[in-house]
Design an enzyme around this catalytic site. Structure first.
Site, PDB file in Angstrom:
ATOM      1  N   ARG A   1      -8.523   4.471  -0.982  1.00 31.29           N
ATOM      2  CA  ARG A   1      -7.693   5.682  -0.947  1.00 31.29           C
ATOM      3  C   ARG A   1      -7.338   6.100   0.472  1.00 31.29           C
ATOM      4  O   ARG A   1      -7.200   7.285   0.758  1.00 31.29           O
ATOM      5  CB  ARG A   1      -8.366   6.833  -1.697  1.00 31.29           C
ATOM      6  CG  ARG A   1      -8.691   6.515  -3.148  1.00 31.29           C
ATOM      7  CD  ARG A   1      -7.445   6.115  -3.940  1.00 31.29           C
ATOM      8  NE  ARG A   1      -7.632   6.305  -5.360  1.00 31.29           N
ATOM      9  CZ  ARG A   1      -7.240   7.393  -6.026  1.00 31.29           C
ATOM     10  NH1 ARG A   1      -6.630   8.357  -5.427  1.00 31.29           N
ATOM     11  NH2 ARG A   1      -7.450   7.479  -7.320  1.00 31.29           N
TER      12      ARG A   1
ATOM     13  N   ARG B   1      -3.910  11.202   0.532  1.00 30.35           N
ATOM     14  CA  ARG B   1      -5.106  12.041   0.531  1.00 30.35           C
ATOM     15  C   ARG B   1      -5.391  12.723   1.856  1.00 30.35           C
ATOM     16  O   ARG B   1      -5.131  13.894   2.000  1.00 30.35           O
ATOM     17  CB  ARG B   1      -6.332  11.253   0.047  1.00 30.35           C
ATOM     18  CG  ARG B   1      -6.349  11.139  -1.471  1.00 30.35           C
ATOM     19  CD  ARG B   1      -7.719  10.777  -1.962  1.00 30.35           C
ATOM     20  NE  ARG B   1      -7.851  10.949  -3.409  1.00 30.35           N
ATOM     21  CZ  ARG B   1      -8.912  10.592  -4.091  1.00 30.35           C
ATOM     22  NH1 ARG B   1      -9.936  10.046  -3.494  1.00 30.35           N
ATOM     23  NH2 ARG B   1      -8.964  10.799  -5.385  1.00 30.35           N
TER      24      ARG B   1
ATOM     25  N   ARG C   1       5.369  13.094   1.162  1.00 29.40           N
ATOM     26  CA  ARG C   1       5.257  13.414  -0.259  1.00 29.40           C
ATOM     27  C   ARG C   1       6.069  14.676  -0.592  1.00 29.40           C
ATOM     28  O   ARG C   1       6.737  14.738  -1.616  1.00 29.40           O
ATOM     29  CB  ARG C   1       3.792  13.630  -0.597  1.00 29.40           C
ATOM     30  CG  ARG C   1       3.492  13.777  -2.061  1.00 29.40           C
ATOM     31  CD  ARG C   1       2.036  14.161  -2.204  1.00 29.40           C
ATOM     32  NE  ARG C   1       1.607  14.321  -3.564  1.00 29.40           N
ATOM     33  CZ  ARG C   1       1.932  15.345  -4.341  1.00 29.40           C
ATOM     34  NH1 ARG C   1       2.736  16.268  -3.894  1.00 29.40           N
ATOM     35  NH2 ARG C   1       1.466  15.420  -5.569  1.00 29.40           N
TER      36      ARG C   1
ATOM     37  N   ASP D   1      -0.263   3.157  -7.955  1.00 26.15           N
ATOM     38  CA  ASP D   1      -1.382   3.674  -8.739  1.00 26.15           C
ATOM     39  C   ASP D   1      -1.724   2.669  -9.831  1.00 26.15           C
ATOM     40  O   ASP D   1      -0.871   1.878 -10.243  1.00 26.15           O
ATOM     41  CB  ASP D   1      -1.036   5.030  -9.365  1.00 26.15           C
ATOM     42  CG  ASP D   1      -2.303   5.802  -9.700  1.00 26.15           C
ATOM     43  OD1 ASP D   1      -2.801   6.527  -8.820  1.00 26.15           O
ATOM     44  OD2 ASP D   1      -2.825   5.635 -10.826  1.00 26.15           O
TER      45      ASP D   1
ATOM     46  N   TYR E   1      -7.759   5.373 -20.025  1.00 28.40           N
ATOM     47  CA  TYR E   1      -6.670   6.338 -19.826  1.00 28.40           C
ATOM     48  C   TYR E   1      -5.686   6.321 -20.996  1.00 28.40           C
ATOM     49  O   TYR E   1      -5.149   7.360 -21.390  1.00 28.40           O
ATOM     50  CB  TYR E   1      -5.922   6.058 -18.521  1.00 28.40           C
ATOM     51  CG  TYR E   1      -6.653   6.598 -17.308  1.00 28.40           C
ATOM     52  CD1 TYR E   1      -6.693   7.964 -17.055  1.00 28.40           C
ATOM     53  CD2 TYR E   1      -7.303   5.742 -16.426  1.00 28.40           C
ATOM     54  CE1 TYR E   1      -7.368   8.469 -15.957  1.00 28.40           C
ATOM     55  CE2 TYR E   1      -7.986   6.237 -15.319  1.00 28.40           C
ATOM     56  CZ  TYR E   1      -8.010   7.601 -15.096  1.00 28.40           C
ATOM     57  OH  TYR E   1      -8.684   8.101 -14.016  1.00 28.40           O
TER      58      TYR E   1
HETATM   59  O1  CP3 Z   1      -6.006   3.352  -1.970  1.00 32.99           O
HETATM   60  C1  CP3 Z   1      -4.895   3.705  -1.590  1.00 32.99           C
HETATM   61  O2  CP3 Z   1      -4.755   4.419  -0.600  1.00 32.99           O
HETATM   62  C2  CP3 Z   1      -3.673   3.162  -2.298  1.00 32.99           C
HETATM   63  C3  CP3 Z   1      -3.143   3.955  -3.340  1.00 32.99           C
HETATM   64  C4  CP3 Z   1      -3.930   4.270  -4.597  1.00 32.99           C
HETATM   65  C5  CP3 Z   1      -3.686   5.453  -5.324  1.00 32.99           C
HETATM   66  N1  CP3 Z   1      -4.393   5.390  -6.495  1.00 32.99           N
HETATM   67  C6  CP3 Z   1      -2.768   6.532  -4.891  1.00 32.99           C
HETATM   68  C7  CP3 Z   1      -2.959   7.882  -5.442  1.00 32.99           C
HETATM   69  C8  CP3 Z   1      -4.881   3.523  -5.314  1.00 32.99           C
HETATM   70  C9  CP3 Z   1      -5.539   2.208  -4.961  1.00 32.99           C
HETATM   71  C10 CP3 Z   1      -5.146   4.245  -6.515  1.00 32.99           C
HETATM   72  C11 CP3 Z   1      -6.055   3.762  -7.565  1.00 32.99           C
HETATM   73  C12 CP3 Z   1      -6.432   4.658  -8.662  1.00 32.99           C
HETATM   74  N2  CP3 Z   1      -5.680   5.580  -9.323  1.00 32.99           N
HETATM   75  C13 CP3 Z   1      -7.698   4.610  -9.301  1.00 32.99           C
HETATM   76  C14 CP3 Z   1      -8.803   3.641  -8.962  1.00 32.99           C
HETATM   77  C15 CP3 Z   1      -9.538   4.023  -7.751  1.00 32.99           C
HETATM   78  C16 CP3 Z   1     -10.499   5.151  -7.923  1.00 32.99           C
HETATM   79  O3  CP3 Z   1     -10.342   6.144  -7.181  1.00 32.99           O
HETATM   80  O4  CP3 Z   1     -11.419   5.050  -8.744  1.00 32.99           O
HETATM   81  C17 CP3 Z   1      -7.698   5.573 -10.323  1.00 32.99           C
HETATM   82  C18 CP3 Z   1      -8.823   5.901 -11.259  1.00 32.99           C
HETATM   83  C19 CP3 Z   1      -6.392   6.189 -10.325  1.00 32.99           C
HETATM   84  C20 CP3 Z   1      -5.888   7.238 -11.239  1.00 32.99           C
HETATM   85  C21 CP3 Z   1      -5.489   8.477 -10.521  1.00 32.99           C
HETATM   86  N3  CP3 Z   1      -4.417   8.561  -9.647  1.00 32.99           N
HETATM   87  C22 CP3 Z   1      -6.101   9.762 -10.577  1.00 32.99           C
HETATM   88  C23 CP3 Z   1      -7.317  10.106 -11.427  1.00 32.99           C
HETATM   89  C24 CP3 Z   1      -5.377  10.622  -9.724  1.00 32.99           C
HETATM   90  C25 CP3 Z   1      -5.579  12.111  -9.505  1.00 32.99           C
HETATM   91  C26 CP3 Z   1      -6.700  12.419  -8.598  1.00 32.99           C
HETATM   92  C27 CP3 Z   1      -6.594  11.792  -7.221  1.00 32.99           C
HETATM   93  O5  CP3 Z   1      -7.142  10.721  -7.051  1.00 32.99           O
HETATM   94  O6  CP3 Z   1      -5.966  12.370  -6.324  1.00 32.99           O
HETATM   95  C28 CP3 Z   1      -4.377   9.842  -9.113  1.00 32.99           C
HETATM   96  C29 CP3 Z   1      -3.390  10.339  -8.124  1.00 32.99           C
HETATM   97  C30 CP3 Z   1      -3.212   9.582  -6.872  1.00 32.99           C
HETATM   98  N4  CP3 Z   1      -3.170   8.231  -6.754  1.00 32.99           N
HETATM   99  C31 CP3 Z   1      -3.018  10.167  -5.579  1.00 32.99           C
HETATM  100  C32 CP3 Z   1      -2.852   9.104  -4.672  1.00 32.99           C
HETATM  101  C33 CP3 Z   1      -2.569   9.196  -3.208  1.00 32.99           C
HETATM  102  C34 CP3 Z   1      -2.920  11.685  -5.284  1.00 32.99           C
HETATM  103  C35 CP3 Z   1      -1.595  12.164  -5.735  1.00 32.99           C
HETATM  104  C36 CP3 Z   1      -0.972  13.154  -4.815  1.00 32.99           C
HETATM  105  O7  CP3 Z   1      -0.441  12.771  -3.768  1.00 32.99           O
HETATM  106  O8  CP3 Z   1      -0.998  14.299  -5.208  1.00 32.99           O
END
Ligand code: CP3
Length: 344
Positions: free
Chosen positions: A26, A30, A39, A76, A152
């Site tokens: 991540r 973030r 964003r 994602d 999911y």
């Molecule tokens: O790692 C990276 O920086 C690359 C991008 C990436 C995202 N999601 C961007 C994202 C990766 C590799 C993921 C994987 C992901 N997504 C997982 C597996 C990794 C883990 O953390 O266990 C899972 C379970 C998800 C599903 C998901 N996406 C959730 C539950 C959420 C909401 C909570 C959160 O993590 O912020 C997301 C949103 C998401 N995916 C964001 C980002 C940058 C935040 C969205 C925003 O900008 O508001």
């Protein structure tokens, strides 16, 4: 194009490295204010994911700003359910939400097996990012493990227990396998397309591995992850990392699948994990993301302790899960720089 920094790829293959490579789960988004700016301009998370130029921009930000040894494509894991026919929305401060979920045999029949082309916007983002990186560091492609995606698709969003998804395993095991099989085929197509577009390495995220029993984990998760790894290895020569969060009970079995690296979370003892997994795999991880809230000296001391516990070879430094959004950028840099400056 020849890579100027291929430390991560060498570490994954078990080759000699001058120092331990590092990246952060991540890392894109973030914590970076620079990410939030892009964003905001785009209007939302999905718009960003679906715009290759902007996805490329935020993928490269952590390489420039944090100095990590790899980029991970900004996307994602939920793009797969969407490509199969279940669109998602990313709700502000709440996380993902699916309007349609899977409950019946008819719901499963209605889903498509996704092809790489269904995710053309990710593939285009990979092509653009490879070009923009011009060989500075490798680019990691990724997907969710079939079990995590299944969870999911049944729940329709996040959950503490994933009890609806687990209920489905107990009440409809045959249908569960049918759905997992469709997700597996889609994921394999997608990961192979990512490699073709330029991804140098792949990671499979099994974020909800820890809600299953060891027996269920073998039957409903490992089997499918293993099938994906075999499918990739039969087609292309690319290192694969499997990260199964909280699956301490499956480390021995994870050591037997055809991948190169196993991701550890911070609850997994390093020496014990090495003993269970053996010497043929690289280990990735495993600092508690909360360490990055600590005073600087604590961050440095704990990071050095971690590096020594893993040893010089077959280690890719990382956190034990994604970085938390309220982490200070300077603390992240301290973690990264401590690793980059350390020599055995
Ligand atoms: O790692 C990276 O920086 C690359 C991008 C990436 C995202 N999601 C961007 C994202 C990766 C590799 C993921 C994987 C992901 N997504 C997982 C597996 C990794 C883990 O953390 O266990 C899972 C379970 C998800 C599903 C998901 N996406 C959730 C539950 C959420 C909401 C909570 C959160 O993590 O912020 C997301 C949103 C998401 N995916 C964001 C980002 C940058 C935040 C969205 C925003 O900008 O508001």
């Amino acid at each position: 194009m020849k890579l100027q920094n291929d430390l991560i790829l060498r570490a994954a293959r078990g080759e000699e490295v001058e120092r331990t490579p590092v990246w952060l789960m991540r890392q894109a988004g973030r914590v970076l204010p620079e990410y939030r700016k892009v964003r905001e301009k785009m209007g939302g998370f999905k718009e960003l994911v679906e715009s290759p130029e902007f996805a490329c921009e935020v993928t490269i930000q952590p390489v420039d700003i944090l100095g990590v040894d790899a980029a991970i494509i900004f996307s994602d894991i939920l793009v797969i359910p969407e490509a199969m026919g279940l669109p998602y929305q990313m709700m502000e401060a709440k996380g993902p939400w699916f309007e349609k979920t899977v409950q019946t045999a008819a719901d499963i029949d209605a889903l498509r097996v996704a092809s790489g082309e269904d995710l053309h916007y990710v593939l285009e983002a990979i092509r653009l990012t490879k070009e923009a990186l011009s060989g500075r560091v490798p680019l990691i492609g990724f997907a969710g493990a079939p079990w995590t995606i299944f969870a999911y698709m049944i729940e329709g969003g996040g959950s503490k227990t994933f009890s609806k998804a687990k209920k489905f395993l107990y009440t409809h095991p045959d249908l569960a396998h049918k759905l997992l099989d469709k997700i597996t085929q889609s994921t394999l197509n997608y990961l192979l397309a990512q490699v073709k577009a330029g991804a140098d390495m792949l990671q499979i995220f099994d974020s909800w591995a820890g809600v299953l029993s060891p027996e269920q984990y073998k039957e409903f998760s490992l089997r499918y992850i293993s099938r994906i790894c075999d499918g990739i290895k039969a087609a292309v020569e690319v290192p694969i990392t499997v990260f199964a969060k909280d699956a301490f009970f499956a480390r021995k079995e994870l050591g037997l699948i055809h991948c190169d690296t196993i991701g550890l979370d911070w609850t997994m003892d390093i020496a014990e994990s090495r003993a269970l997994i053996g010497n043929m795999k690289t280990l990735q991880g495993n600092m508690d993301p909360c360490l990055l809230y600590a005073p600087d000296q604590v961050i440095v001391d704990e990071t050095v302790k971690m590096l020594k516990a893993f040893g010089k070879h077959r280690h890719i430094a990382n956190l034990g899960h994604g970085i938390y959004p309220d982490t200070e950028k300077e603390k992240v840099k301290l973690f990264v720089n401590t690793i980059k400056e350390f020599r055995f």
